[in-house]
Design a protein around this motif. Structure first.
Motif, PDB file in Angstrom:
ATOM      1  N   ILE A  88      19.889 -38.998  -6.049  1.00 23.82           N
ATOM      2  CA  ILE A  88      19.017 -37.931  -5.557  1.00 23.82           C
ATOM      3  C   ILE A  88      19.595 -36.562  -5.890  1.00 23.82           C
ATOM      4  O   ILE A  88      18.899 -35.675  -6.393  1.00 23.82           O
ATOM      5  N   VAL A  89      20.870 -36.375  -5.610  1.00 25.57           N
ATOM      6  CA  VAL A  89      21.528 -35.088  -5.881  1.00 25.57           C
ATOM      7  C   VAL A  89      21.495 -34.779  -7.372  1.00 25.57           C
ATOM      8  O   VAL A  89      21.253 -33.628  -7.779  1.00 25.57           O
ATOM      9  N   LYS A  90      21.716 -35.777  -8.199  1.00 25.03           N
ATOM     10  CA  LYS A  90      21.670 -35.581  -9.649  1.00 25.03           C
ATOM     11  C   LYS A  90      20.289 -35.105 -10.089  1.00 25.03           C
ATOM     12  O   LYS A  90      20.161 -34.207 -10.925  1.00 25.03           O
ATOM     13  N   MET A  91      19.232 -35.697  -9.500  1.00 21.25           N
ATOM     14  CA  MET A  91      17.868 -35.286  -9.830  1.00 21.25           C
ATOM     15  C   MET A  91      17.627 -33.842  -9.428  1.00 21.25           C
ATOM     16  O   MET A  91      17.036 -33.067 -10.181  1.00 21.25           O
ATOM     17  N   LEU A  92      18.074 -33.470  -8.237  1.00 15.99           N
ATOM     18  CA  LEU A  92      17.859 -32.110  -7.743  1.00 15.99           C
ATOM     19  C   LEU A  92      18.586 -31.085  -8.611  1.00 15.99           C
ATOM     20  O   LEU A  92      18.069 -29.996  -8.862  1.00 15.99           O
ATOM     21  N   ARG A  93      19.755 -31.441  -9.073  1.00 16.71           N
ATOM     22  CA  ARG A  93      20.516 -30.511  -9.924  1.00 16.71           C
ATOM     23  C   ARG A  93      19.828 -30.322 -11.274  1.00 16.71           C
ATOM     24  O   ARG A  93      20.000 -29.280 -11.920  1.00 16.71           O
ATOM     25  N   LYS A  94      19.081 -31.309 -11.713  1.00 13.33           N
ATOM     26  CA  LYS A  94      18.335 -31.176 -12.956  1.00 13.33           C
ATOM     27  C   LYS A  94      17.084 -30.322 -12.772  1.00 13.33           C
ATOM     28  O   LYS A  94      16.680 -29.600 -13.673  1.00 13.33           O
ATOM     29  N   MET A  95      16.488 -30.417 -11.583  1.00 13.97           N
ATOM     30  CA  MET A  95      15.237 -29.702 -11.330  1.00 13.97           C
ATOM     31  C   MET A  95      15.453 -28.258 -10.898  1.00 13.97           C
ATOM     32  O   MET A  95      14.576 -27.422 -11.064  1.00 13.97           O
ATOM     33  N   CYS A  96      16.626 -27.966 -10.329  1.00 13.10           N
ATOM     34  CA  CYS A  96      16.875 -26.635  -9.749  1.00 13.10           C
ATOM     35  C   CYS A  96      18.187 -26.048 -10.258  1.00 13.10           C
ATOM     36  O   CYS A  96      19.070 -26.763 -10.723  1.00 13.10           O
ATOM     37  N   LYS A  97      18.300 -24.755 -10.110  1.00 14.38           N
ATOM     38  CA  LYS A  97      19.553 -24.077 -10.412  1.00 14.38           C
ATOM     39  C   LYS A  97      20.487 -24.217  -9.214  1.00 14.38           C
ATOM     40  O   LYS A  97      20.043 -24.346  -8.073  1.00 14.38           O
ATOM     41  N   SER A  98      21.776 -24.156  -9.466  1.00 13.75           N
ATOM     42  CA  SER A  98      22.768 -24.384  -8.415  1.00 13.75           C
ATOM     43  C   SER A  98      22.627 -23.391  -7.265  1.00 13.75           C
ATOM     44  O   SER A  98      22.827 -23.747  -6.096  1.00 13.75           O
ATOM     45  N   GLU A  99      22.258 -22.142  -7.581  1.00 11.93           N
ATOM     46  CA  GLU A  99      22.141 -21.134  -6.517  1.00 11.93           C
ATOM     47  C   GLU A  99      20.937 -21.371  -5.610  1.00 11.93           C
ATOM     48  O   GLU A  99      20.859 -20.805  -4.517  1.00 11.93           O
ATOM     49  N   GLN A 100      20.008 -22.205  -6.038  1.00  8.78           N
ATOM     50  CA  GLN A 100      18.844 -22.516  -5.210  1.00  8.78           C
ATOM     51  C   GLN A 100      19.130 -23.630  -4.224  1.00  8.78           C
ATOM     52  O   GLN A 100      18.522 -23.701  -3.159  1.00  8.78           O
ATOM     53  N   LEU A 101      20.056 -24.514  -4.577  1.00  7.91           N
ATOM     54  CA  LEU A 101      20.282 -25.733  -3.804  1.00  7.91           C
ATOM     55  C   LEU A 101      21.178 -25.512  -2.600  1.00  7.91           C
ATOM     56  O   LEU A 101      22.231 -24.886  -2.695  1.00  7.91           O
ATOM     57  N   VAL A 102      20.745 -26.042  -1.476  1.00 10.82           N
ATOM     58  CA  VAL A 102      21.562 -26.066  -0.267  1.00 10.82           C
ATOM     59  C   VAL A 102      21.645 -27.521   0.152  1.00 10.82           C
ATOM     60  O   VAL A 102      20.686 -28.091   0.688  1.00 10.82           O
ATOM     61  N   ILE A 103      22.785 -28.160  -0.108  1.00 15.38           N
ATOM     62  CA  ILE A 103      22.979 -29.573   0.224  1.00 15.38           C
ATOM     63  C   ILE A 103      24.006 -29.654   1.341  1.00 15.38           C
ATOM     64  O   ILE A 103      25.148 -29.218   1.182  1.00 15.38           O
ATOM     65  N   GLU A 104      23.597 -30.199   2.473  1.00 16.42           N
ATOM     66  CA  GLU A 104      24.466 -30.231   3.643  1.00 16.42           C
ATOM     67  C   GLU A 104      24.533 -31.633   4.231  1.00 16.42           C
ATOM     68  O   GLU A 104      23.650 -32.472   4.008  1.00 16.42           O
ATOM     69  N   SER A 105      25.576 -31.870   5.009  1.00 15.81           N
ATOM     70  CA  SER A 105      25.726 -33.100   5.768  1.00 15.81           C
ATOM     71  C   SER A 105      26.641 -32.800   6.941  1.00 15.81           C
ATOM     72  O   SER A 105      26.926 -31.629   7.236  1.00 15.81           O
ATOM     73  N   SER A 106      27.103 -33.840   7.614  1.00 18.51           N
ATOM     74  CA  SER A 106      28.017 -33.664   8.732  1.00 18.51           C
ATOM     75  C   SER A 106      29.033 -34.794   8.719  1.00 18.51           C
ATOM     76  O   SER A 106      28.679 -35.959   8.474  1.00 18.51           O
TER      77      SER A 106
END
Length: 239
Positions: A88-106
């Motif tokens: 999923i993360v790999k797909m998002l990195r292909k679709m968006c620029k790094s500055e757009q992505l906010v990936i969080e967890s706990s």
């Protein structure tokens, strides 16, 4: 409805559906909803789980606002196998620029209790989202919610809804059916988690849903989860 695929491959069927006037009208309406939402907001974001619905909404919104912020929540290893999360993360990195992505967890979600402790999950999720939303000054959220998914979603949401904190929620594909989403995915050659292919083999494309794995909230899926993750391409990974 599974009998629809006896004489043609799924991709052929969905591409044919993408050519229908009914589908094209829904896409145009979704675009109008997104444009209306963008006219109302100064700092919108798209919430993306990695499922087919949220990926479709992300693609639709990116066409109208290429620099939109994107929020993704990692459920942790007990509720989302690492192989699926990494895809999923790999797909998002292909679709968006790094500055757009906010990936969080706990970190708390890496503890085994996270499997059944929903208070732990909700507390971690909402605390993190609330903090990020304030930092980034988000004022509108695009969600891939569809009325067809459940009666609860149909009654709680619409194309535009206000959450308990007053944030505007926009659901551009609220009136879409499952075949509309898959038609959009195939017609636009969108990436999607391949676990869907495994699920579709077992329950049909109309019932293939990406939810948190081994999640007691979705008890009916747990045996199916185990079977799917046993498959060669998606071994269960605890590390």
């Amino acid at each position: 409805m599974r009998s629809t695929f006896r004489d043609m491959q799924a991709e052929e069927y969905f591409l044919a559906w993408a050519e229908t006037e009914e589908f094209k009208k829904k896409v145009e309406n979704a675009k109008r909803v997104i444009q209306q939402a963008l006219s109302m907001a100064e700092k919108p974001y798209v919430a993306v789980s990695g499922g087919k619905d949220s990926l479709t909404v992300l693609h639709l919104v990116l066409r109208e606002k290429p620099d939109v912020d994107v929020w993704h929540w990692d459920h942790g290893k007990w509720l989302m196998p690492r192989s699926v999360e990494q895809e999923i993360v790999k797909m998002l990195r292909k679709m968006c620029k790094s500055e757009q992505l906010v990936i969080e967890s706990s970190k708390s979600l890496d503890e085994e209790e996270a499997r059944w402790d929903y208070k732990r999950w909700y507390r971690a999720f909402w605390e993190k989202l609330d903090r990020i939303a304030k930092e980034r000054k988000w004022d509108l959220c695009f969600l891939g919610i569809r009325a067809e998914e459940s009666h609860r979603r149909k009654s709680r949401y619409d194309f535009f809804t206000k959450d308990s904190l007053g944030l505007t929620i926009c659901c551009p594909i609220f009136d879409w059916g499952w075949r509309d989403v898959w038609a959009y995915v195939f017609a636009n050659k969108l990436p999607y988690p391949k676990v869907y292919d495994r699920l579709a083999e077992l329950v049909g494309w109309e019932n293939a849903r990406l939810t948190t794995f081994f999640d007691y909230e979705f008890a009916w899926k747990m045996d199916l989860d185990k079977f799917v993750l046993w498959k060669k391409h998606y071994p269960f990974e605890e590390d």
